[in-house]
Design a protein around this motif. Structure first.
Motif, PDB file in Angstrom:
ATOM      1  N   GLY A  16      34.808 -43.643 -25.027  1.00  0.00           N
ATOM      2  CA  GLY A  16      34.614 -43.333 -23.687  1.00  0.00           C
ATOM      3  C   GLY A  16      36.223 -43.614 -22.783  1.00  0.00           C
ATOM      4  O   GLY A  16      36.767 -44.535 -23.060  1.00  0.00           O
ATOM      5  N   GLU A  17      36.168 -42.945 -21.589  1.00  0.00           N
ATOM      6  CA  GLU A  17      37.382 -43.088 -20.927  1.00  0.00           C
ATOM      7  C   GLU A  17      37.607 -44.202 -20.214  1.00  0.00           C
ATOM      8  O   GLU A  17      38.550 -44.744 -19.994  1.00  0.00           O
ATOM      9  CB  GLU A  17      37.805 -41.913 -20.144  1.00  0.00           C
ATOM     10  N   LYS A  18      36.450 -45.067 -20.039  1.00  0.00           N
ATOM     11  CA  LYS A  18      36.542 -46.479 -19.285  1.00  0.00           C
ATOM     12  C   LYS A  18      36.431 -47.523 -20.374  1.00  0.00           C
ATOM     13  O   LYS A  18      36.555 -48.613 -20.129  1.00  0.00           O
ATOM     14  CB  LYS A  18      35.381 -46.282 -18.271  1.00  0.00           C
ATOM     15  N   GLU A  19      36.039 -47.169 -21.745  1.00  0.00           N
ATOM     16  CA  GLU A  19      36.329 -48.157 -22.789  1.00  0.00           C
ATOM     17  C   GLU A  19      37.709 -48.612 -22.974  1.00  0.00           C
ATOM     18  O   GLU A  19      38.658 -47.963 -22.987  1.00  0.00           O
ATOM     19  CB  GLU A  19      35.791 -47.673 -24.139  1.00  0.00           C
ATOM     20  N   THR A  20      37.915 -49.967 -23.269  1.00  0.00           N
ATOM     21  CA  THR A  20      39.184 -50.469 -23.562  1.00  0.00           C
ATOM     22  C   THR A  20      39.897 -50.186 -24.798  1.00  0.00           C
ATOM     23  O   THR A  20      39.191 -49.678 -25.576  1.00  0.00           O
ATOM     24  CB  THR A  20      39.159 -52.075 -23.704  1.00  0.00           C
ATOM     25  N   MET A  36      40.739 -40.449 -32.189  1.00  0.00           N
ATOM     26  CA  MET A  36      39.579 -39.908 -31.912  1.00  0.00           C
ATOM     27  C   MET A  36      39.786 -39.554 -30.502  1.00  0.00           C
ATOM     28  O   MET A  36      40.409 -39.767 -29.563  1.00  0.00           O
ATOM     29  CB  MET A  36      38.536 -40.906 -31.756  1.00  0.00           C
ATOM     30  N   PRO A  37      38.551 -38.399 -30.204  1.00  0.00           N
ATOM     31  CA  PRO A  37      38.691 -37.788 -28.589  1.00  0.00           C
ATOM     32  C   PRO A  37      38.133 -38.786 -27.698  1.00  0.00           C
ATOM     33  O   PRO A  37      37.625 -39.711 -28.139  1.00  0.00           O
ATOM     34  CB  PRO A  37      37.527 -36.788 -28.728  1.00  0.00           C
ATOM     35  N   ASP A  42      31.151 -37.244 -17.915  1.00  0.00           N
ATOM     36  CA  ASP A  42      30.677 -36.191 -17.713  1.00  0.00           C
ATOM     37  C   ASP A  42      30.497 -35.220 -19.293  1.00  0.00           C
ATOM     38  O   ASP A  42      30.098 -34.072 -19.397  1.00  0.00           O
ATOM     39  CB  ASP A  42      31.434 -35.073 -16.700  1.00  0.00           C
ATOM     40  N   ASN A  43      30.874 -36.172 -20.216  1.00  0.00           N
ATOM     41  CA  ASN A  43      30.841 -35.552 -21.802  1.00  0.00           C
ATOM     42  C   ASN A  43      31.704 -34.701 -22.115  1.00  0.00           C
ATOM     43  O   ASN A  43      31.694 -33.941 -22.918  1.00  0.00           O
ATOM     44  CB  ASN A  43      29.327 -35.336 -22.156  1.00  0.00           C
ATOM     45  N   ARG A  44      32.937 -34.521 -21.059  1.00  0.00           N
ATOM     46  CA  ARG A  44      33.903 -33.357 -21.158  1.00  0.00           C
ATOM     47  C   ARG A  44      35.036 -34.254 -22.094  1.00  0.00           C
ATOM     48  O   ARG A  44      35.306 -35.249 -21.942  1.00  0.00           O
ATOM     49  CB  ARG A  44      34.147 -32.927 -20.018  1.00  0.00           C
ATOM     50  N   LEU A  45      35.653 -33.322 -22.810  1.00  0.00           N
ATOM     51  CA  LEU A  45      36.833 -33.817 -23.447  1.00  0.00           C
ATOM     52  C   LEU A  45      38.058 -34.153 -22.555  1.00  0.00           C
ATOM     53  O   LEU A  45      38.644 -33.343 -21.943  1.00  0.00           O
ATOM     54  CB  LEU A  45      37.416 -32.802 -24.521  1.00  0.00           C
ATOM     55  N   VAL A 104      37.192 -29.242 -31.630  1.00  0.00           N
ATOM     56  CA  VAL A 104      36.389 -27.723 -31.750  1.00  0.00           C
ATOM     57  C   VAL A 104      35.447 -28.078 -30.638  1.00  0.00           C
ATOM     58  O   VAL A 104      34.633 -29.130 -30.505  1.00  0.00           O
ATOM     59  CB  VAL A 104      35.622 -27.706 -33.194  1.00  0.00           C
ATOM     60  N   LEU A 105      35.449 -26.741 -29.745  1.00  0.00           N
ATOM     61  CA  LEU A 105      34.814 -27.114 -28.627  1.00  0.00           C
ATOM     62  C   LEU A 105      33.758 -25.719 -28.824  1.00  0.00           C
ATOM     63  O   LEU A 105      34.071 -24.751 -29.318  1.00  0.00           O
ATOM     64  CB  LEU A 105      35.332 -26.751 -27.398  1.00  0.00           C
ATOM     65  N   ASP A 106      32.300 -26.022 -28.216  1.00  0.00           N
ATOM     66  CA  ASP A 106      31.453 -24.738 -28.185  1.00  0.00           C
ATOM     67  C   ASP A 106      31.356 -24.620 -26.640  1.00  0.00           C
ATOM     68  O   ASP A 106      30.391 -25.680 -26.097  1.00  0.00           O
ATOM     69  CB  ASP A 106      30.124 -25.219 -29.045  1.00  0.00           C
ATOM     70  N   GLY A 107      31.990 -23.622 -25.890  1.00  0.00           N
ATOM     71  CA  GLY A 107      31.913 -23.824 -24.379  1.00  0.00           C
ATOM     72  C   GLY A 107      32.763 -25.120 -24.007  1.00  0.00           C
ATOM     73  O   GLY A 107      33.765 -25.137 -24.429  1.00  0.00           O
ATOM     74  N   HIS A 108      32.186 -25.959 -23.417  1.00  0.00           N
ATOM     75  CA  HIS A 108      32.802 -27.120 -22.908  1.00  0.00           C
ATOM     76  C   HIS A 108      32.380 -28.518 -23.640  1.00  0.00           C
ATOM     77  O   HIS A 108      32.729 -29.600 -23.490  1.00  0.00           O
ATOM     78  CB  HIS A 108      32.759 -27.579 -21.305  1.00  0.00           C
ATOM     79  N   ASP A 109      31.512 -28.144 -24.486  1.00  0.00           N
ATOM     80  CA  ASP A 109      30.910 -29.289 -25.489  1.00  0.00           C
ATOM     81  C   ASP A 109      31.758 -29.613 -26.867  1.00  0.00           C
ATOM     82  O   ASP A 109      32.051 -28.545 -27.356  1.00  0.00           O
ATOM     83  CB  ASP A 109      29.473 -29.103 -25.938  1.00  0.00           C
ATOM     84  N   LEU A 110      32.016 -30.777 -27.022  1.00  0.00           N
ATOM     85  CA  LEU A 110      32.939 -31.034 -28.457  1.00  0.00           C
ATOM     86  C   LEU A 110      31.918 -30.987 -29.363  1.00  0.00           C
ATOM     87  O   LEU A 110      30.836 -31.700 -29.392  1.00  0.00           O
ATOM     88  CB  LEU A 110      33.454 -32.557 -28.171  1.00  0.00           C
TER      89      LEU A 110
END
Length: 140
Positions: A16-20, A36-37, A42-45, A104-110
């Motif tokens: 997560g973007e807010k994880e340390t 890792m991504p 918002d679950n976006r990459l 690898v994305l399907d639309g906006h989903d990883l």
């Protein structure tokens, strides 16, 4: 035509973007992976994080991995491939950007990661040799 979806590794773990960065380092260790991504709330990459990023951009600069977040190291839009794109397009993208792991994305989903190892298990040896050669050139 073989698609990225057919040979990718699914069930990708994000940080997560807010994880340390300390939490990220533990996840990298626990999953025995080198990158890792970074996913947003918002679950976006949001980017990609490597073990090297943690060392070079945080620790070597005097940062504190217990307070610096993965989002702090997300740098712009990561290079990606569509799930239904032809593998040859994915390999060309990996060569062009000299990267070993491609979200690898399907639309906006990883939905997965296409790695050099995935390609090696699924594609002809000649394709893999060319990929490894391009990725491994100096500066990669």
């Amino acid at each position: 035509m073989t698609t990225a979806r057919e040979i990718m590794t699914g069930n990708v773990q994000c940080i997560g973007e807010k994880e340390t960065l300390a939490a990220a380092a533990r996840k990298l260790r626990d999953f025995d992976i080198g990158s890792m991504p970074i996913c947003g709330e918002d679950n976006r990459l949001k980017g990609m994080l490597t073990d090297r990023d943690i060392v070079v951009a945080c620790i070597a600069e005097g940062g504190d991995p217990t307070t610096m977040t993965a989002g702090d190291l997300a740098r712009g839009k990561p290079v990606t491939v569509g799930a239904d794109d032809d593998v040859s397009e994915a390999l060309a993208t990996m060569k062009e950007h000299k990267i070993r792991r491609l979200p690898v994305l399907d639309g906006h989903d990883l939905v997965g990661m296409l790695t050099q190892a995935d390609a090696a298990r699924s594609l002809p040896e000649s394709s893999i040799g060319d990929l490894v050669e391009h990725i491994s050139e100096p500066g990669a």
